[in-house]
Structure formats: structure tokens, C-alpha cells
Design a protein around this motif. Structure first.
Motif, PDB file in Angstrom:
ATOM      1  N   PHE A  88      19.342  44.628  32.210  1.00  0.00           N
ATOM      2  CA  PHE A  88      18.928  44.028  33.477  1.00  0.00           C
ATOM      3  C   PHE A  88      19.614  44.699  34.674  1.00  0.00           C
ATOM      4  O   PHE A  88      20.695  45.265  34.555  1.00  0.00           O
ATOM      5  CB  PHE A  88      19.301  42.541  33.491  1.00  0.00           C
ATOM      6  CG  PHE A  88      18.700  41.746  32.378  1.00  0.00           C
ATOM      7  CD1 PHE A  88      17.497  41.075  32.555  1.00  0.00           C
ATOM      8  CD2 PHE A  88      19.344  41.641  31.151  1.00  0.00           C
ATOM      9  CE1 PHE A  88      16.950  40.323  31.529  1.00  0.00           C
ATOM     10  CE2 PHE A  88      18.798  40.887  30.128  1.00  0.00           C
ATOM     11  CZ  PHE A  88      17.597  40.229  30.314  1.00  0.00           C
ATOM     12  N   ASN A  92      23.970  40.922  33.623  1.00  0.00           N
ATOM     13  CA  ASN A  92      23.892  39.660  32.878  1.00  0.00           C
ATOM     14  C   ASN A  92      24.780  39.634  31.647  1.00  0.00           C
ATOM     15  O   ASN A  92      24.406  39.103  30.605  1.00  0.00           O
ATOM     16  CB  ASN A  92      22.450  39.342  32.461  1.00  0.00           C
ATOM     17  CG  ASN A  92      21.554  39.105  33.659  1.00  0.00           C
ATOM     18  OD1 ASN A  92      22.052  38.965  34.782  1.00  0.00           O
ATOM     19  ND2 ASN A  92      20.269  39.065  33.447  1.00  0.00           N
TER      20      ASN A  92
ATOM     21  N   LYS B 151      19.927  32.284  35.958  1.00  0.00           N
ATOM     22  CA  LYS B 151      18.847  32.390  34.980  1.00  0.00           C
ATOM     23  C   LYS B 151      19.029  33.620  34.087  1.00  0.00           C
ATOM     24  O   LYS B 151      18.620  33.626  32.928  1.00  0.00           O
ATOM     25  CB  LYS B 151      17.517  32.476  35.748  1.00  0.00           C
ATOM     26  CG  LYS B 151      16.310  32.053  34.959  1.00  0.00           C
ATOM     27  CD  LYS B 151      15.132  31.872  35.911  1.00  0.00           C
ATOM     28  CE  LYS B 151      13.866  32.418  35.306  1.00  0.00           C
ATOM     29  NZ  LYS B 151      13.276  33.556  36.038  1.00  0.00           N
ATOM     30  N   GLY B 152      19.639  34.655  34.643  1.00  0.00           N
ATOM     31  CA  GLY B 152      19.855  35.886  33.885  1.00  0.00           C
ATOM     32  C   GLY B 152      20.666  35.661  32.620  1.00  0.00           C
ATOM     33  O   GLY B 152      20.513  36.403  31.640  1.00  0.00           O
ATOM     34  N   GLN B 153      21.526  34.660  32.612  1.00  0.00           N
ATOM     35  CA  GLN B 153      22.327  34.377  31.416  1.00  0.00           C
ATOM     36  C   GLN B 153      21.437  33.918  30.267  1.00  0.00           C
ATOM     37  O   GLN B 153      21.602  34.353  29.130  1.00  0.00           O
ATOM     38  CB  GLN B 153      23.371  33.291  31.740  1.00  0.00           C
ATOM     39  CG  GLN B 153      24.451  33.769  32.692  1.00  0.00           C
ATOM     40  CD  GLN B 153      25.408  34.742  32.024  1.00  0.00           C
ATOM     41  OE1 GLN B 153      26.008  34.427  31.014  1.00  0.00           O
ATOM     42  NE2 GLN B 153      25.534  35.928  32.590  1.00  0.00           N
ATOM     43  N   GLU B 155      18.257  34.579  30.018  1.00  0.00           N
ATOM     44  CA  GLU B 155      17.398  35.710  29.643  1.00  0.00           C
ATOM     45  C   GLU B 155      18.147  36.694  28.752  1.00  0.00           C
ATOM     46  O   GLU B 155      17.608  37.171  27.743  1.00  0.00           O
ATOM     47  CB  GLU B 155      16.887  36.408  30.905  1.00  0.00           C
ATOM     48  CG  GLU B 155      15.949  35.534  31.698  1.00  0.00           C
ATOM     49  CD  GLU B 155      15.413  36.204  32.948  1.00  0.00           C
ATOM     50  OE1 GLU B 155      14.474  35.672  33.535  1.00  0.00           O
ATOM     51  OE2 GLU B 155      15.941  37.273  33.325  1.00  0.00           O
ATOM     52  N   ALA B 156      19.416  36.975  29.128  1.00  0.00           N
ATOM     53  CA  ALA B 156      20.198  37.894  28.311  1.00  0.00           C
ATOM     54  C   ALA B 156      20.395  37.312  26.905  1.00  0.00           C
ATOM     55  O   ALA B 156      20.312  38.034  25.910  1.00  0.00           O
ATOM     56  CB  ALA B 156      21.545  38.162  28.970  1.00  0.00           C
ATOM     57  N   ALA B 157      20.625  36.000  26.835  1.00  0.00           N
ATOM     58  CA  ALA B 157      20.811  35.359  25.534  1.00  0.00           C
ATOM     59  C   ALA B 157      19.540  35.491  24.686  1.00  0.00           C
ATOM     60  O   ALA B 157      19.597  35.755  23.493  1.00  0.00           O
ATOM     61  CB  ALA B 157      21.183  33.893  25.720  1.00  0.00           C
ATOM     62  N   LYS B 158      18.372  35.321  25.346  1.00  0.00           N
ATOM     63  CA  LYS B 158      17.104  35.470  24.619  1.00  0.00           C
ATOM     64  C   LYS B 158      16.969  36.878  24.067  1.00  0.00           C
ATOM     65  O   LYS B 158      16.536  37.074  22.940  1.00  0.00           O
ATOM     66  CB  LYS B 158      15.919  35.206  25.563  1.00  0.00           C
ATOM     67  CG  LYS B 158      15.593  33.743  25.764  1.00  0.00           C
ATOM     68  CD  LYS B 158      14.369  33.628  26.665  1.00  0.00           C
ATOM     69  CE  LYS B 158      14.141  32.178  27.069  1.00  0.00           C
ATOM     70  NZ  LYS B 158      13.128  32.088  28.140  1.00  0.00           N
ATOM     71  N   THR B 159      17.331  37.872  24.881  1.00  0.00           N
ATOM     72  CA  THR B 159      17.107  39.247  24.439  1.00  0.00           C
ATOM     73  C   THR B 159      18.068  39.656  23.316  1.00  0.00           C
ATOM     74  O   THR B 159      17.791  40.621  22.624  1.00  0.00           O
ATOM     75  CB  THR B 159      17.240  40.274  25.590  1.00  0.00           C
ATOM     76  OG1 THR B 159      18.564  40.193  26.122  1.00  0.00           O
ATOM     77  CG2 THR B 159      16.247  40.001  26.683  1.00  0.00           C
ATOM     78  N   VAL B 160      19.200  38.943  23.152  1.00  0.00           N
ATOM     79  CA  VAL B 160      20.017  39.257  21.977  1.00  0.00           C
ATOM     80  C   VAL B 160      19.731  38.272  20.845  1.00  0.00           C
ATOM     81  O   VAL B 160      20.541  38.111  19.935  1.00  0.00           O
ATOM     82  CB  VAL B 160      21.541  39.325  22.272  1.00  0.00           C
ATOM     83  CG1 VAL B 160      21.846  40.456  23.215  1.00  0.00           C
ATOM     84  CG2 VAL B 160      22.072  38.004  22.802  1.00  0.00           C
ATOM     85  N   GLY B 161      18.577  37.601  20.928  1.00  0.00           N
ATOM     86  CA  GLY B 161      18.076  36.870  19.774  1.00  0.00           C
ATOM     87  C   GLY B 161      18.557  35.434  19.617  1.00  0.00           C
ATOM     88  O   GLY B 161      18.286  34.807  18.594  1.00  0.00           O
ATOM     89  N   LEU B 162      19.278  34.909  20.620  1.00  0.00           N
ATOM     90  CA  LEU B 162      19.758  33.538  20.455  1.00  0.00           C
ATOM     91  C   LEU B 162      18.620  32.546  20.694  1.00  0.00           C
ATOM     92  O   LEU B 162      17.790  32.755  21.576  1.00  0.00           O
ATOM     93  CB  LEU B 162      20.896  33.249  21.443  1.00  0.00           C
ATOM     94  CG  LEU B 162      22.144  34.127  21.352  1.00  0.00           C
ATOM     95  CD1 LEU B 162      23.245  33.581  22.249  1.00  0.00           C
ATOM     96  CD2 LEU B 162      22.660  34.214  19.923  1.00  0.00           C
ATOM     97  N   GLN B 166      21.600  27.804  20.380  1.00  0.00           N
ATOM     98  CA  GLN B 166      22.700  28.778  20.426  1.00  0.00           C
ATOM     99  C   GLN B 166      22.996  29.210  21.861  1.00  0.00           C
ATOM    100  O   GLN B 166      24.159  29.390  22.233  1.00  0.00           O
ATOM    101  CB  GLN B 166      22.338  30.008  19.582  1.00  0.00           C
ATOM    102  CG  GLN B 166      22.282  29.721  18.089  1.00  0.00           C
ATOM    103  CD  GLN B 166      21.611  30.843  17.319  1.00  0.00           C
ATOM    104  OE1 GLN B 166      20.731  31.522  17.834  1.00  0.00           O
ATOM    105  NE2 GLN B 166      22.015  31.028  16.070  1.00  0.00           N
ATOM    106  N   TYR B 170      26.731  28.626  23.117  1.00  0.00           N
ATOM    107  CA  TYR B 170      27.647  29.765  23.250  1.00  0.00           C
ATOM    108  C   TYR B 170      27.645  30.395  24.642  1.00  0.00           C
ATOM    109  O   TYR B 170      28.596  31.089  24.993  1.00  0.00           O
ATOM    110  CB  TYR B 170      27.303  30.846  22.218  1.00  0.00           C
ATOM    111  CG  TYR B 170      27.417  30.358  20.797  1.00  0.00           C
ATOM    112  CD1 TYR B 170      28.660  29.995  20.277  1.00  0.00           C
ATOM    113  CD2 TYR B 170      26.295  30.229  19.997  1.00  0.00           C
ATOM    114  CE1 TYR B 170      28.775  29.538  18.983  1.00  0.00           C
ATOM    115  CE2 TYR B 170      26.399  29.767  18.694  1.00  0.00           C
ATOM    116  CZ  TYR B 170      27.638  29.417  18.194  1.00  0.00           C
ATOM    117  OH  TYR B 170      27.754  28.952  16.916  1.00  0.00           O
ATOM    118  N   VAL B 171      26.561  30.188  25.387  1.00  0.00           N
ATOM    119  CA  VAL B 171      26.460  30.897  26.668  1.00  0.00           C
ATOM    120  C   VAL B 171      26.494  29.941  27.863  1.00  0.00           C
ATOM    121  O   VAL B 171      27.330  30.083  28.756  1.00  0.00           O
ATOM    122  CB  VAL B 171      25.172  31.759  26.717  1.00  0.00           C
ATOM    123  CG1 VAL B 171      25.024  32.430  28.072  1.00  0.00           C
ATOM    124  CG2 VAL B 171      25.213  32.805  25.607  1.00  0.00           C
TER     125      VAL B 171
END
Lengths: 247, 255
Positions: A88, A92, B151-153, B155-162, B166, B170-171
Motif C-alpha cells: 500500500f 499499513n 482502514k488500512g490496518q 486491509e493489510a490484515a486481509k491481504t495477509v490472509g487473516l 483474527q 491480533y491487529v
């Protein structure tokens, strides 16, 4: 599952924000190993486009197939996300976790890897982005360029087949841009399939197989970097290039 | 700083008590040097246990219920959001004392009519009331904390599969809790003070004991003064603890 098709197949993609149409009937195929740079003025829909590829934005109509998986339900979205990494503009990173924990969270929680395996893999990718010595720091202790490289390593830890970069250098101080771009070029040379949204035209010339120029939610022009920069076909593209290349 | 002010304040009252004209203050009633004074002060201080236990259990329940109400309250689906909105608006509107009466006298009757035979004693009546009434406020605190995380947090969590659970665990929550610690501490202090209402349904906590002693000793000024100081000590201890916790958690927050 057959992997004979392209890495990404997008056809007839439309996306609306209320009355505003952000993407208009986009068709785009990305071959395995292909490196694509998407550019265009702000608000042209380029970020929206790549955010549709891993369903951070839901599209309203059209078909998206990633690595042979058609995006139809939550299950397929999860399957697609596990093939697609994303970096990003604002990095992030998770600010409350150390660099190492940032990298191991996904592999351990989403993939069920052991801590030792996840840390070994994390170190491997930290070395690859050339910051193995920062593993136990917090993100806020790193420079912007280092943070973005950590973010890249965090994505790589999930071993994706495709990487999406959403303006990865736009939030960086000028002197840090090249250290991040070098890492991305490295990845490109290793054959990673990637779509990069960026205004870094030098990078595009170096790394892209194909350029895509977007404006008002449409793909206006596509071509090889040489054709694109030397002989842009459309007036809007010429205008855009003259604006950003002046600086 | 606060502690010094508090000490100064108590010394002042004590001095006033010693020097005033006879009949104004009568500290003998809780003077530990006499047998009856010693017994009295022990009787009063023994209320600490119940007040603390009541407040701590109620606070933990309130935080748990608050979270369970807050999470669906942020769903993008309005039918999932609705029940939690209704809960918050409804519970927030009920004054504590009427709710306490309703839970203590009314709830057992309702439960009995449903075939559930449980008696609710004063302690659990007070715990349930405090926890529920406070949970509407904690839910809103959670919501503001969670919504304050970029919101980026997610989104980042989604992209690492959480997945959602989770991502929260964790986030989002570790970051949100750090931010909402001050208002959560406020609510805890509020619970400690509101636990005094448990005295009206007969629970032997600090206030109840003070009331009972006033009836036999007829020295309301001294006894209620001590009662106020007892709450002051409790609240100050909580304040110090929370400050410590904030420093400990805040130290690793990014600037």
C-alpha cells in the motif's frame, strides 16, 4: 484446477460509488510473469482497479478470474487473496507489533505455520529486501523506505504468485524512493507477476512489460513502454506524459 | 500530586475536627485507640472487600458484554447492526436505581415464570445491574476506539490472509484498547462509585455498613466523611494503576 490461462483475467468490470462510475467496462488480461505499470491522473480509477483484483473493493459487474479462480463468493475471495500480495501507499504495517511479528502474523495465524518456520521464512525475505538487522524494532523506528520494504517482505512471506503495488513510493521522501524501487525491480526480474500503480516513469521504463494509461475509469491506452513513452497515440495520454515528465 | 492533595485534605478535616467547638466533630466514634472505635472502624473497612469484588466482576462483565455489543454494531449489514443499536439506546436510558430494583425484585419472578428457579442475592443482583447498565457505555467506547483505527490496518490484515476474528484479535483490538484505556478507566471508576447503590438492596459493602453504623452510633458526619475518604482511596488506587498501565502500553505506540 487448470493453470493454462492468464494470471489475471478481467472482463467487463464496472464499479460505482453511488452515482459516480469509478471503473467503466474494463477488460484486462495479465499473463503469468508479466509486469504491468498502471498510470493516469488521480481519480482515474487505477487504484480502484487493482483493489478489485483482491476484492478490497467489491465490483458491481464483470468477471474477475485470478490464477484460474473465479471471484464469486467469500471462499473464492479468500483463495484469491492467498495468491495475491499487496503493498500500500501508506505501508499499513501493524504499529503495535515488531517487524518480525508483522512478517510472521499471516503465515502463523492464516497458514498455521510454526513460529520457527515462520521466523526463518521472515528472515529470508528481510534479507531479500535488505533489512535483516531491523527484525526486532517497531515499525515507527524505521525510515519510510525501510517500512515500505518491510511491507513488501510481509507480502512475500505469504508466498504470493501475484503482487499488487498501489503507489508504493508516493508517500516516501525522494531519497528513499530508489531503495524501494530497486527491491521491486529485483522481484520483477525474478519473474513475479505484478501490477504496479505508480507515477515513477523511470521505473516503468526499467521494469514494465506493458503500460496501461487510465483516465475517468477507462483504459485509454496500452502498449510497451517504448511505444508508450516515445509515441503515445491519444491526446490525453500525451498531455499526461508531458505534465509528469516536466518535473 | 493527587496523593498529596488527598492527604492534605484529610489532615485538614481531621484538624478541624480536633479544634472545633465541642459537639461539632466526634471522631471518637472511629478512634482506633478505644475498643468501640476500633470495632467500628474495622466494621466499616471490612466493606472494602465486597465493594472491590463487586466492582471488579461488574467491570469485567461490562467490558465483555460491551465488546459483544460493539462488534455487531459496526457491521455493514443493518439487520446485524440493529439489535446492538437497540440494546445500547435502551440500556443507556434506564437509570441505575430503577434497574437495580427491577433486577433484584422483578427478574427472579420473570425467570420463575419461565421455569428457571434461581434466587438472585444482593451481590449478584448488583453485579448484573452494574454490568448491564455500564455495558452500553463500554460498547460505545469500543466502537469509537475500533473506528479510530485506520482502514488500512484491516486491509493489510486481509491481504495477509487473516479472517475477521483474527484481524480483530491480533491487529485492531490491541491498538484500539490502548487508545480507549482512559475512557475505560473512567467507566471503572464510575462502577466503583455506583456500587454504593447496592446498599439499598441490602448488600454489605462500604455504604451499607456506614449507614448501619450511623443508625446505631448517630454520628453521620464522621462516618460519612470516612466513607467518602474510603471511595477516594479506591479511586486514587485505580487512577495510579491506569496511569501505570498507560505508560506501559503507550511506550511502544508509534508516534
Amino acid at each position: 484446477m487448470t493453470k493454462t490461462g492468464d494470471a489475471i483475467e478481467i472482463s467487463g468490470l464496472n464499479k460505482w460509488y453511488g452515482d459516480y462510475q469509478a471503473l467503466k467496462n474494463i477488460d484486462l488480461n495479465v499473463a503469468h510473469g508479466e509486469r504491468i505499470v498502471v498510470c493516469g491522473p488521480s481519480g482515474s480509477g487505477k487504484s480502484t482497479l487493482i483493489r478489485c483484483v483482491n476484492s478490497l473493493e467489491e465490483h458491481d459487474s464483470g468477471r474477475i478470474v485470478v490464477d484460474g479462480i473465479e471471484m464469486i463468493d467469500n471462499e473464492s475471495i479468500n483463495a484469491i487473496r492467498s495468491e495475491v500480495g499487496m503493498v500500500f501507499q501508506q505501508f499499513n504495517l501493524f504499529p503495535h507489533l515488531s517487524i518480525m511479528q508483522n512478517l510472521t502474523l499471516g503465515p502463523m495465524k492464516a497458514r498455521g505455520m510454526s513460529k520457527a518456520d515462520a521466523e526463518e521464512r521472515a528472515m529470508r525475505y528481510l534479507e531479500r529486501v535488505r533489512i535483516p538487522d531491523q527484525a526486532h524494532k517497531k515499525p515507527s523506528e524505521l525510515s519510510g523506505g525501510q517500512q515500505q520494504r518491510v511491507a513488501i517482505a510481509r507480502s512475500l512471506c505469504m508466498e504470493p504468485k501475484i503482487m499488487l503495488f498501489d503507489e508504493p513510493t508516493s508517500a516516501l521522501d525522494p531519497e528513499m524512493i530508489s531503495e524501494v524501487l530497486d527491491v521491486i525491480v529485483d522481484l520483477a526480474e525474478d519473474g513475479m507477476t505484478m501490477i504496479v500503480v505508480t507515477h515513477e516513469m523511470g521505473f516503468a521504463r526499467r521494469a514494465a512489460d506493458r503500460m496501461i494509461f487510465m483516465d475517468h475509469g477507462e483504459v485509454i491506452e496500452t502498449g510497451t513502454p517504448t511505444d508508450f513513452f516515445e509515441a503515445p497515440k491519444t491526446e490525453r495520454c500525451k498531455q499526461f506524459l508531458s505534465q509528469i515528465l516536466q518535473h | 500530586m493527587k496523593l498529596r492533595t488527598a492527604l492534605l485534605f484529610s489532615c485538614l478535616i481531621f484538624l478541624v475536627g480536633c479544634n472545633a467547638t465541642p459537639g461539632t466533630w466526634g471522631w471518637y466514634v472511629i478512634d482506633p485507640r478505644t475498643q468501640s472505635g476500633y470495632n467500628n472502624i474495622r466494621f466499616l473497612l471490612n466493606g472494602f472487600g465486597a465493594t472491590i469484588l463487586l466492582s471488579v466482576i461488574a467491570a469485567f462483565l461490562s467490558m465483555a458484554i460491551g465488546l459483544m455489543v460493539a462488534l455487531p454494531g459496526m457491521s455493514s449489514n443493518r439487520w446485524i447492526r440493529l439489535p446492538s443499536r437497540i440494546y445500547i439506546e435502551f440500556v443507556r436510558a434506564i437509570p441505575l436505581l430503577p434497574m437495580l430494583f427491577w433486577v433484584f425484585y422483578g427478574l427472579p419472578v420473570v425467570l420463575k415464570s419461565m421455569g428457571i428457579n434461581v434466587s438472585i442475592d444482593a451481590f449478584w443482583g448488583a453485579v448484573i445491574t452494574l454490568a448491564i447498565s455500564d455495558s452500553a457505555f463500554t460498547a460505545e467506547i469500543y466502537r469509537s476506539g475500533i473506528q479510530s483505527i485506520a482502514k488500512g490496518q484491516t486491509e493489510a490484515a486481509k491481504t495477509v490472509g487473516l479472517n475477521y476474528r483474527q484481524t480483530m484479535r491480533y491487529v485492531i483490538l490491541p491498538q484500539a484498547i490502548r487508545r480507549i484505556l482512559p475512557p475505560l478507566a473512567n467507566q471503572f471508576i464510575y462502577i466503583v462509585k455506583m456500587s454504593a447503590f447496592a446498599s439499598v438492596i441490602g448488600m454489605q459493602e462500604l455504604t451499607r455498613r456506614a449507614n448501619e453504623l450511623v443508625v446505631t452510633e448517630y454520628r453521620p458526619l464522621e462516618i460519612y466523611t470516612l466513607l467518602i475518604l474510603e471511595y477516594l482511596v479506591l479511586v486514587l488506587i485505580i487512577s495510579f494503576f491506569v496511569r501505570w498501565l498507560e505508560r506501559k502500553m503507550g511506550s511502544d505506540e508509534s508516534r
